[in-house]
Design a protein around this motif. Structure first.
Motif, PDB file in Angstrom:
ATOM      1  N   ALA A 178      22.841  45.859  49.501  1.00 52.94           N
ATOM      2  CA  ALA A 178      23.528  44.672  50.007  1.00 52.94           C
ATOM      3  C   ALA A 178      23.379  43.465  49.090  1.00 52.94           C
ATOM      4  N   SER A 179      22.183  43.241  48.555  1.00 55.76           N
ATOM      5  CA  SER A 179      21.966  42.053  47.738  1.00 55.76           C
ATOM      6  C   SER A 179      22.783  42.094  46.457  1.00 55.76           C
ATOM      7  N   VAL A 180      22.818  43.258  45.779  1.00 50.69           N
ATOM      8  CA  VAL A 180      23.579  43.379  44.536  1.00 50.69           C
ATOM      9  C   VAL A 180      25.074  43.206  44.804  1.00 50.69           C
ATOM     10  N   VAL A 181      25.589  43.871  45.852  1.00 49.93           N
ATOM     11  CA  VAL A 181      27.020  43.792  46.168  1.00 49.93           C
ATOM     12  C   VAL A 181      27.419  42.369  46.551  1.00 49.93           C
ATOM     13  N   LEU A 182      26.618  41.724  47.400  1.00 52.28           N
ATOM     14  CA  LEU A 182      26.942  40.364  47.829  1.00 52.28           C
ATOM     15  C   LEU A 182      26.851  39.367  46.684  1.00 52.28           C
ATOM     16  N   LEU A 183      25.819  39.500  45.854  1.00 53.91           N
ATOM     17  CA  LEU A 183      25.651  38.564  44.742  1.00 53.91           C
ATOM     18  C   LEU A 183      26.779  38.693  43.726  1.00 53.91           C
ATOM     19  N   PHE A 184      27.032  39.924  43.271  1.00 49.01           N
ATOM     20  CA  PHE A 184      28.093  40.124  42.293  1.00 49.01           C
ATOM     21  C   PHE A 184      29.465  39.818  42.900  1.00 49.01           C
ATOM     22  N   GLY A 185      29.674  40.241  44.147  1.00 51.88           N
ATOM     23  CA  GLY A 185      30.945  39.985  44.802  1.00 51.88           C
ATOM     24  C   GLY A 185      31.219  38.494  44.963  1.00 51.88           C
ATOM     25  N   SER A 186      30.220  37.750  45.422  1.00 47.25           N
ATOM     26  CA  SER A 186      30.372  36.303  45.606  1.00 47.25           C
ATOM     27  C   SER A 186      30.539  35.601  44.261  1.00 47.25           C
ATOM     28  N   LEU A 187      29.837  36.114  43.245  1.00 42.79           N
ATOM     29  CA  LEU A 187      29.962  35.548  41.896  1.00 42.79           C
ATOM     30  C   LEU A 187      31.405  35.676  41.402  1.00 42.79           C
ATOM     31  N   LEU A 188      31.985  36.853  41.579  1.00 50.25           N
ATOM     32  CA  LEU A 188      33.361  37.084  41.145  1.00 50.25           C
ATOM     33  C   LEU A 188      34.350  36.226  41.947  1.00 50.25           C
ATOM     34  N   ILE A 189      34.092  36.082  43.253  1.00 47.88           N
ATOM     35  CA  ILE A 189      34.968  35.256  44.088  1.00 47.88           C
ATOM     36  C   ILE A 189      34.883  33.790  43.670  1.00 47.88           C
ATOM     37  N   GLY A 190      33.657  33.306  43.430  1.00 46.97           N
ATOM     38  CA  GLY A 190      33.475  31.931  42.983  1.00 46.97           C
ATOM     39  C   GLY A 190      34.161  31.677  41.655  1.00 46.97           C
ATOM     40  N   PHE A 191      34.095  32.669  40.761  1.00 52.20           N
ATOM     41  CA  PHE A 191      34.754  32.566  39.456  1.00 52.20           C
ATOM     42  C   PHE A 191      36.271  32.537  39.621  1.00 52.20           C
ATOM     43  N   ALA A 192      36.778  33.357  40.539  1.00 51.98           N
ATOM     44  CA  ALA A 192      38.231  33.476  40.733  1.00 51.98           C
ATOM     45  C   ALA A 192      38.838  32.244  41.392  1.00 51.98           C
ATOM     46  N   VAL A 193      38.147  31.682  42.394  1.00 55.06           N
ATOM     47  CA  VAL A 193      38.751  30.574  43.157  1.00 55.06           C
ATOM     48  C   VAL A 193      38.561  29.223  42.476  1.00 55.06           C
ATOM     49  N   GLY A 194      37.517  29.086  41.653  1.00 51.77           N
ATOM     50  CA  GLY A 194      37.303  27.838  40.932  1.00 51.77           C
ATOM     51  C   GLY A 194      36.984  26.664  41.836  1.00 51.77           C
ATOM     52  N   GLU A 195      37.214  25.475  41.328  1.00 53.02           N
ATOM     53  CA  GLU A 195      36.807  24.245  42.034  1.00 53.02           C
ATOM     54  C   GLU A 195      37.525  24.061  43.358  1.00 53.02           C
ATOM     55  N   LYS A 196      38.828  24.378  43.397  1.00 51.80           N
ATOM     56  CA  LYS A 196      39.596  24.197  44.625  1.00 51.80           C
ATOM     57  C   LYS A 196      39.046  25.073  45.751  1.00 51.80           C
ATOM     58  N   GLY A 197      38.736  26.321  45.433  1.00 52.96           N
ATOM     59  CA  GLY A 197      38.197  27.232  46.439  1.00 52.96           C
ATOM     60  C   GLY A 197      36.810  26.824  46.902  1.00 52.96           C
ATOM     61  N   ILE A 198      35.966  26.378  45.963  1.00 54.80           N
ATOM     62  CA  ILE A 198      34.599  25.963  46.320  1.00 54.80           C
ATOM     63  C   ILE A 198      34.637  24.745  47.237  1.00 54.80           C
ATOM     64  N   THR A 199      35.568  23.823  46.990  1.00 50.57           N
ATOM     65  CA  THR A 199      35.692  22.617  47.821  1.00 50.57           C
ATOM     66  C   THR A 199      35.934  22.982  49.284  1.00 50.57           C
ATOM     67  N   ALA A 200      36.672  24.052  49.512  1.00 47.83           N
ATOM     68  CA  ALA A 200      37.001  24.464  50.878  1.00 47.83           C
ATOM     69  C   ALA A 200      35.777  24.926  51.655  1.00 47.83           C
ATOM     70  N   VAL A 201      34.791  25.526  50.949  1.00 41.39           N
ATOM     71  CA  VAL A 201      33.618  26.058  51.650  1.00 41.39           C
ATOM     72  C   VAL A 201      32.354  25.236  51.378  1.00 41.39           C
ATOM     73  N   LYS A 202      32.479  24.191  50.580  1.00 43.48           N
ATOM     74  CA  LYS A 202      31.322  23.367  50.200  1.00 43.48           C
ATOM     75  C   LYS A 202      30.533  22.825  51.398  1.00 43.48           C
ATOM     76  N   PRO A 203      31.211  22.345  52.450  1.00 44.74           N
ATOM     77  CA  PRO A 203      30.452  21.807  53.592  1.00 44.74           C
ATOM     78  C   PRO A 203      29.554  22.836  54.275  1.00 44.74           C
ATOM     79  N   PHE A 204      29.860  24.117  54.101  1.00 44.81           N
ATOM     80  CA  PHE A 204      29.051  25.159  54.762  1.00 44.81           C
ATOM     81  C   PHE A 204      28.083  25.840  53.812  1.00 44.81           C
ATOM     82  N   PHE A 205      28.535  26.187  52.590  1.00 35.82           N
ATOM     83  CA  PHE A 205      27.711  26.985  51.694  1.00 35.82           C
ATOM     84  C   PHE A 205      26.926  26.177  50.654  1.00 35.82           C
TER      85      PHE A 205
END
Length: 326
Positions: A178-205
């Motif tokens: 779980a840790s490897v999948v979540l870390l790499f998966g979230s890393l790829l998602i963060g890379f893909a969505v960039g600043e606009k995507g991070i802004t959407a979840v910033k208040p929670f994550f």
């Protein structure tokens, strides 16, 4: 001395103090309890949060030579640390190959929570670090497990059937836990969505990160306190090994990372990863591959001795060493 100042300031950190509160409350037989489902939820939260932030930082800085040298450094550390740990346990501690390999696998693998605590420490010092270090953490989860099992094969005169029959299960547990999948998966998602995507979840994550870490460390303190009763099973040699081995790993890593010319923040994160001991991924893999190994050894050492040492004293000490030798 800067180290003493940082170590003392560590005791003004709410996260560290709540860890100590959880530890002491368990010893005092308090009925404080955090449901297991909440603990698992918090762990998932951290892996997603640090993965997203890491991916976002990579999207800002881009993929460069520093990333490739970091991968090389991670793999070197992932091989060297478990070999050193195994040899000390086998030839100095006189432990059998199976238990030496099991413990070495834990001390070569990494602790996500120690890494998160180190990030909090760097933020408090306004010390920059690279976003791709999250990827290095995920990369360093598995190599030590395989290196340790290879050493067991070499040194153990008896045939260990589980090493042969459970290879597929071991690969799945090490590479797709779980840790490897979540870390790499979230890393790829963060890379893909960039600043606009991070802004959407910033208040929670992003913003509540330290507050959630405080709650999680309270729970970790209680878990560590519950293993106090098993200290007798560990013995004096393993007790001191659980403190000295992180310092040996840290020294090796500081030397290697300095040769590559990484920043202070990145060197500290590499060092903390090398000096930490896994108590999530490695125990699961070792249960599959080395069922004969004694869990009272490797779980008590990693969780009740090395983990508290690192988050209370180790992180500021490693930071001091890095600055002293630069």
């Amino acid at each position: 001395m800067e180290f003493l100042s940082d170590a003392l300031s560590n005791f003004s950190s709410p996260m560290i103090l709540f860890f100590l509160l959880g530890f002491i409350s368990t010893i005092l037989k308090s009925d404080i309890e955090i449901p297991e489902v909440i603990t698992k939820t918090l762990a998932i939260y951290f892996m997603i949060a640090i993965g997203l932030k890491g991916g976002f930082e990579i999207s800002k800085s881009g993929i460069d030579t520093n990333l490739y040298t970091s991968i090389i450094n991670s793999l070197l550390i992932g091989v060297i640390v478990p070999v050193v740990a195994f040899l000390i346990l086998k030839f100095v501690g006189k432990f059998d190959s199976t238990n030496s390999g099991a413990i070495a696998a834990h001390y070569g693998s990494v602790s996500v929570v120690t890494f998160v605590t180190a990030i909090s420490f760097l933020n408090s010092k306004t010390e920059p670090y690279s976003g791709f270090m999250v990827g290095m953490m995920a990369l360093m989860e598995s190599p030590a497990i395989f290196v340790s099992l290879f050493l067991v094969r070499i040194f153990n005169s008896e045939k260990i059937a589980s090493l042969k029959s459970n290879t597929v299960d071991l690969l799945k547990e090490s590479l797709f836990n779980a840790s490897v999948v979540l870390l790499f998966g979230s890393l790829l998602i963060g890379f893909a969505v960039g600043e606009k995507g991070i802004t959407a979840v910033k208040p929670f994550f992003i913003e509540p990160f330290n507050g959630v870490l405080t709650l999680f460390l309270l729970d970790m303190g209680m878990i560590a306190g519950k293993r106090i009763a098993e200290f007798k099973a560990v013995g004096l040699f393993l007790f001191f090994f659980a403190i000295i081995m992180p310092i040996i790993s840290a020294s090796i890593t500081i030397f290697l990372s300095s040769l590559f010319g990484f920043s202070v923040g990145d060197i500290l994160l590499f060092t903390v990863l090398a000096a930490s001991a896994s108590y999530i991924a490695a125990p699961a893999a070792v249960r599959i591959a080395l069922p004969q190994a004694n869990p009272a050894y490797y779980i008590t050492m990693s969780l009740a001795i090395t983990f508290p040492f690192n988050i209370i004293v180790g992180i500021p000490f490693y930071y001091y060493l890095i600055n002293m030798f630069r």
